[in-house]
Design a protein around this motif. Structure first.
Motif, PDB file in Angstrom:
ATOM      1  N   CYS A  24       0.840  -1.197   0.000  1.00 22.97           N
ATOM      2  CA  CYS A  24       0.000   0.000   0.000  1.00 22.97           C
ATOM      3  C   CYS A  24       0.881   1.256   0.000  1.00 22.97           C
ATOM      4  CB  CYS A  24      -0.915  -0.004   1.217  1.00 22.97           C
ATOM      5  SG  CYS A  24      -1.851   1.530   1.418  1.00 22.97           S
ATOM      6  N   CYS A  27       0.315   3.011   3.719  1.00 22.62           N
ATOM      7  CA  CYS A  27       0.577   2.415   5.031  1.00 22.62           C
ATOM      8  C   CYS A  27       1.493   1.203   4.956  1.00 22.62           C
ATOM      9  CB  CYS A  27      -0.726   2.038   5.727  1.00 22.62           C
ATOM     10  SG  CYS A  27      -1.503   0.568   5.042  1.00 22.62           S
ATOM     11  N   CYS A  44      -4.295  -0.223   0.053  1.00 20.43           N
ATOM     12  CA  CYS A  44      -5.045  -1.297   0.716  1.00 20.43           C
ATOM     13  C   CYS A  44      -6.512  -0.891   0.862  1.00 20.43           C
ATOM     14  CB  CYS A  44      -4.427  -1.621   2.076  1.00 20.43           C
ATOM     15  SG  CYS A  44      -4.704  -0.344   3.325  1.00 20.43           S
ATOM     16  N   CYS A  47      -7.010   2.036   3.463  1.00 21.30           N
ATOM     17  CA  CYS A  47      -6.623   3.365   2.966  1.00 21.30           C
ATOM     18  C   CYS A  47      -7.533   3.812   1.822  1.00 21.30           C
ATOM     19  CB  CYS A  47      -5.156   3.385   2.539  1.00 21.30           C
ATOM     20  SG  CYS A  47      -4.014   3.227   3.939  1.00 21.30           S
ATOM     21  N   ARG A 108      -3.525   8.031   9.996  1.00 16.40           N
ATOM     22  CA  ARG A 108      -3.485   7.580   8.596  1.00 16.40           C
ATOM     23  C   ARG A 108      -4.190   8.570   7.689  1.00 16.40           C
ATOM     24  NH1 ARG A 108      -4.683   1.162   8.903  1.00 16.40           N
ATOM     25  NH2 ARG A 108      -4.321   1.382   6.690  1.00 16.40           N
TER      26      ARG A 108
HETATM   27 ZN    ZN Z   1      -2.968   1.191   3.434  1.00 10.55          ZN
END
Ligand code: ZN
Length: 363
Positions: A24, A27, A44, A47, A108
């Motif tokens: 990803c 992350c 991902c 995200c 995030r």
């Molecule tokens: Zn991610």
């Protein structure tokens, strides 16, 4: 037919060597199954949900479930995670916290917004020096001593002076002056009951003191967190000029390696077991226990030394101790005393033993 062929091409592209697409872009989670076809990156599932809320800068599709036109595949091919990283992460300051897949949503989300929406780290931006970035002033909601209410308090951080202060009333002097030397901060969503909840710790008279704060704005609280990190980085860089960067960075801020409830008895092992909240700090080799997870001060703390100094952790009671409890037990052996803890279940017992053993084994 074209749908299937394009899907195969996309999945090949996700695995293609030298593209960085197999993790990803935001992350680092392996095997991302979504992609932003505006930014040309693979992300991902988790995200992708954050990208979905930023339609002005990014648009996502599933690699497997959605239809991909030829020109979008060509776009993905000519972009990809490594190229995006070179552009959007060109100037990430060394103190800036880059979240992983196990970090909380606010970290995030703000990382993704900082990169693509605000373009804070593109090459054209001037990177703030840690001393400037580590200076900040404003309001935060701080949990009061009764643990019931958050109060609006004025906070001031100065990397140059090496302190963080907060005020109850601005007309009066600061309520606390905290040295950056022992300052630490970590996000605590569950414990504080707030998605933007931050635990700040520092040492005062040999004890660890906890402050719990939050800000309504996700950007504000993450900016505060990174300002604290900048001030800490400035301090560490000055205090330890010869320590290499890769050893210094993990010391900027840290999360507890393990937290949770266990029951604890007294030194004679005959006292009634009492439920306590435990926090394990691997850097300070310190196991603290609290009556309430949001207490300002610990009830006690146990230094966790090395195996060759006589420290040991094992399942079960110490020799000669019998207690009528049908729950998993841990014995922590220190040179001065054997501590007995009772865990809720086998899983927690194993997690605590592994966490404590990790510190006992580390030199
Ligand atoms: Zn991610």
């Amino acid at each position: 037919m074209e749908h299937d062929r394009n899907k195969t091409r996309l999945l090949e592209l996700q695995r293609a060597a030298g593209t960085g697409n197999d993790r990803c872009a935001d992350c680092g989670e392996p095997d991302p199954v979504w992609a932003s076809y505006k930014l040309g990156i693979f992300v991902c599932l988790y995200c992708s949900g954050i990208h979905r809320n930023l339609p002005g800068v990014t648009r996502v599709k599933s690699l497997r479930l959605d239809f991909w036109e030829n020109d979008l595949i060509e776009f993905m091919k000519s972009h990809g995670n490594l190229r995006a990283k070179a552009k959007y992460e060109a100037k990430v300051p060394p103190y800036y916290y880059i979240p992983h897949s196990n970090d909380c949503l606010v970290l995030r989300e703000q990382w993704i917004r900082a990169k693509y929406e605000r373009e804070e780290f593109v090459a054209a931006r001037v990177c703030q020096d840690p001393c400037t970035a580590g200076s900040r002033e404003g309001f935060l909601w701080k949990l009061g001593p009764g643990r019931r209410q958050f109060h609006k308090r004025h906070f001031l951080l100065s990397a140059r002076e090496g302190v963080m202060k907060y005020y109850e009333k601005e007309s009066r002097g600061p309520k606390a002056v905290i040295s950056v030397q022992s300052l630490n901060a970590m996000f605590q969503e569950v414990k504080t009951g707030h998605a933007h909840g931050l635990q700040i710790t520092y040492n005062t008279d040999g004890q660890t003191r906890n402050l719990f704060v939050y800000h309504e704005s996700g950007k504000e609280i993450v900016d505060w967190f990174n300002a604290i990190r900048a001030a800490r980085y400035h301090y560490l860089r000055t205090a330890f000029p010869n320590v290499p960067e890769h050893e210094l960075i993990p010391r900027i801020t840290r999360n507890f390696v393990k937290e949770g409830y266990m029951e604890k008895t007294g030194p004679k092992h005959k006292e009634a077991f009492k439920e306590r909240w435990f926090s394990l700090d691997s850097q300070e080799r310190n196991l603290m226990y609290f009556k309430d997870p949001l207490d300002e001060f610990a009830r006690g703390q146990i230094f966790i030394g090395r195996r060759d100094e006589g420290y040991e952790v094992r399942p079960g009671f110490p020799m000669g101790v019998r207690v009528k409890k049908r729950k998993p037990v841990i014995t922590l052996v220190t040179p001065g005393r054997e501590f007995v803890f009772i865990c809720d279940n086998d899983k927690k017992q194993k997690e605590w033993i592994d966490a404590l053993d990790g510190i006992i084994s580390q030199c």
